[in-house]
Design an enzyme around this catalytic site. Sequence first.
Site, PDB file in Angstrom:
ATOM      1  N   LYS A  18       0.840  -1.212   0.000  1.00  0.00           N
ATOM      2  CA  LYS A  18       0.000   0.000   0.000  1.00  0.00           C
ATOM      3  C   LYS A  18       0.866   1.249   0.000  1.00  0.00           C
ATOM      4  CE  LYS A  18       0.850   1.407   4.421  1.00  0.00           C
ATOM      5  NZ  LYS A  18       1.675   2.562   4.723  1.00  0.00           N
ATOM      6  N   MET A 108       5.512   0.456   3.209  1.00  0.00           N
ATOM      7  CA  MET A 108       4.520  -0.078   2.271  1.00  0.00           C
ATOM      8  C   MET A 108       3.736  -1.239   2.870  1.00  0.00           C
ATOM      9  SD  MET A 108       6.344   0.321  -1.409  1.00  0.00           S
ATOM     10  CE  MET A 108       4.795   0.685  -2.235  1.00  0.00           C
ATOM     11  N   GLY A 110       4.523  -4.172   4.233  1.00  0.00           N
ATOM     12  CA  GLY A 110       4.800  -5.544   3.808  1.00  0.00           C
ATOM     13  C   GLY A 110       4.452  -6.585   4.869  1.00  0.00           C
ATOM     14  N   GLY A 111       4.802  -6.312   6.113  1.00  0.00           N
ATOM     15  CA  GLY A 111       4.492  -7.265   7.181  1.00  0.00           C
ATOM     16  C   GLY A 111       2.992  -7.399   7.367  1.00  0.00           C
ATOM     17  N   SER A 112       2.286  -6.286   7.328  1.00  0.00           N
ATOM     18  CA  SER A 112       0.823  -6.313   7.463  1.00  0.00           C
ATOM     19  C   SER A 112       0.199  -7.066   6.299  1.00  0.00           C
ATOM     20  CB  SER A 112       0.265  -4.888   7.483  1.00  0.00           C
ATOM     21  OG  SER A 112       0.843  -4.158   8.533  1.00  0.00           O
ATOM     22  N   ASP A 145      -2.724  -1.619   9.752  1.00  0.00           N
ATOM     23  CA  ASP A 145      -2.814  -1.662   8.287  1.00  0.00           C
ATOM     24  C   ASP A 145      -3.386  -2.982   7.783  1.00  0.00           C
ATOM     25  OD1 ASP A 145      -1.573   0.815   8.190  1.00  0.00           O
ATOM     26  OD2 ASP A 145       0.408   0.019   7.695  1.00  0.00           O
TER      27      ASP A 145
HETATM   28  P1  ATP Z   1       4.233  -0.026   7.901  1.00  0.00           P
HETATM   29  O1  ATP Z   1       4.125   0.648   6.574  1.00  0.00           O
HETATM   30  O2  ATP Z   1       3.054  -0.943   8.185  1.00  0.00           O
HETATM   31  O3  ATP Z   1       4.590   0.850   9.026  1.00  0.00           O
HETATM   32  P2  ATP Z   1       6.707  -1.058   6.939  1.00  0.00           P
HETATM   33  O4  ATP Z   1       6.294  -1.331   5.539  1.00  0.00           O
HETATM   34  O5  ATP Z   1       7.512   0.166   7.178  1.00  0.00           O
HETATM   35  O6  ATP Z   1       5.442  -1.070   7.843  1.00  0.00           O
HETATM   36  P3  ATP Z   1       7.358  -3.824   7.250  1.00  0.00           P
HETATM   37  O7  ATP Z   1       7.937  -4.233   5.932  1.00  0.00           O
HETATM   38  O8  ATP Z   1       5.974  -4.242   7.543  1.00  0.00           O
HETATM   39  O9  ATP Z   1       7.516  -2.261   7.474  1.00  0.00           O
HETATM   40  O10 ATP Z   1       8.369  -4.348   8.363  1.00  0.00           O
HETATM   41  C1  ATP Z   1       8.559  -3.759   9.616  1.00  0.00           C
HETATM   42  C2  ATP Z   1       9.315  -4.756  10.473  1.00  0.00           C
HETATM   43  O11 ATP Z   1       8.431  -5.842  10.771  1.00  0.00           O
HETATM   44  C3  ATP Z   1      10.505  -5.390   9.749  1.00  0.00           C
HETATM   45  O12 ATP Z   1      11.680  -4.703  10.025  1.00  0.00           O
HETATM   46  C4  ATP Z   1      10.535  -6.809  10.293  1.00  0.00           C
HETATM   47  O13 ATP Z   1      11.465  -6.927  11.332  1.00  0.00           O
HETATM   48  C5  ATP Z   1       9.153  -7.065  10.901  1.00  0.00           C
HETATM   49  N1  ATP Z   1       8.371  -8.124  10.210  1.00  0.00           N
HETATM   50  C6  ATP Z   1       7.668  -9.099  10.829  1.00  0.00           C
HETATM   51  N2  ATP Z   1       7.058  -9.886   9.929  1.00  0.00           N
HETATM   52  C7  ATP Z   1       7.341  -9.414   8.729  1.00  0.00           C
HETATM   53  C8  ATP Z   1       6.987  -9.808   7.407  1.00  0.00           C
HETATM   54  N3  ATP Z   1       6.218 -10.877   7.172  1.00  0.00           N
HETATM   55  N4  ATP Z   1       7.449  -9.065   6.395  1.00  0.00           N
HETATM   56  C9  ATP Z   1       8.210  -7.975   6.639  1.00  0.00           C
HETATM   57  N5  ATP Z   1       8.603  -7.585   7.858  1.00  0.00           N
HETATM   58  C10 ATP Z   1       8.175  -8.277   8.907  1.00  0.00           C
END
Ligand code: ATP
Length: 311
Positions: A18, A108, A110-112, A145
């Site tokens: 997203k 973006m 990714g974890g969510s 998210d």
């Molecule tokens: P948001 O935009 O929701 O704030 P983000 O995109 O900045 O999140 P993510 O890629 O979701 O960040 O990752 C944040 C942290 O979550 C990562 O540094 C990682 O340690 C942890 N994490 C746990 N599970 C996952 C997953 N399946 N994919 C990515 N990161 C994960």
Amino acid sequence: MTSAATTPSSVTVRVPAKVNLELLVGAPRPDGYHPLSTVFHAVGLFDELTVTPAPEWGVGVTGQQSLGVPSDGTNLATRAARALAGHAGVDEPVHISIHKEIPVAGGMAGGSADAAAALVACDALWGLATTRHELELLAAELGSDVPFLLSGGTAMGSGRGEVLAPVLARGTYHWVFAVSEDGLSTPAVYAECDRLRGDRSVPEPEPSAEMMTALRAGDAHALGEALHNDLQAAAISLMPALGDVLDAGLEFGALGGIVSGSGPTVAFLCEDHEAALDLAVSLTASGAVQDVRRATGPVHGAQLVPAPRPL
Ligand code: ATP
């Protein structure tokens, strides 16, 4: 529940990333959370997640974006699968394979996205037919998210972002993403936002008329003008190079540019497919950007990938 004869041997789900077209952040509440008003937009950078019955819970991550993703019980996908198992009273461990294309810690979600994908995949694998409402409740407990990544499209988020409302949005938009090799921690960016604001009073976040009008009209130029992120100054303060990336994309002709969520990915909106191709080439050639990706939006949220038919 499905009978053993119809239980699939594995289930694969594709889930998008997203961007926040608008992210307005209020003053922190006593519980530490910041009230948000946001417009989520799902874009076609996808993770693919496969769940397979296994003797023990496990997770493996592949793909060029796999660095920094935990391969233990702290992975958000595992937490989501176990939350659904607990909710439904299922005692059937799964192995989760995640092929990551969504930048990690890039703003973006990714974890969510992987958490949303795990909910949809395990629901199908275990034959639960959990209602959409129940899945959304579980999703909201996993992260603010996650509910949006179940549905995708373009939607308004309030509360912590988990309270969704539809937005009348027309058109397909062409995006170029400047992806950084280094991540930004979401809590650190919020803390920096608070620090930069100091004692200034912060209005209650409310969706802007400019954004709603642009989306209703499907007008990419107006959308480019309306893009806004209250966390952008904080992300640039922690990673000043992002300011140069934004300047470069706008100089090369993007209709608008914005730090995605808490960053550090920068999203540029382009007039059409050709303009996006040109911008991607210019940004790559400029050397200002570590990695460039293109995608269109809106796209659907977490969706089952049909199993290949036997030959
Ligand atoms: P948001 O935009 O929701 O704030 P983000 O995109 O900045 O999140 P993510 O890629 O979701 O960040 O990752 C944040 C942290 O979550 C990562 O540094 C990682 O340690 C942890 N994490 C746990 N599970 C996952 C997953 N399946 N994919 C990515 N990161 C994960």
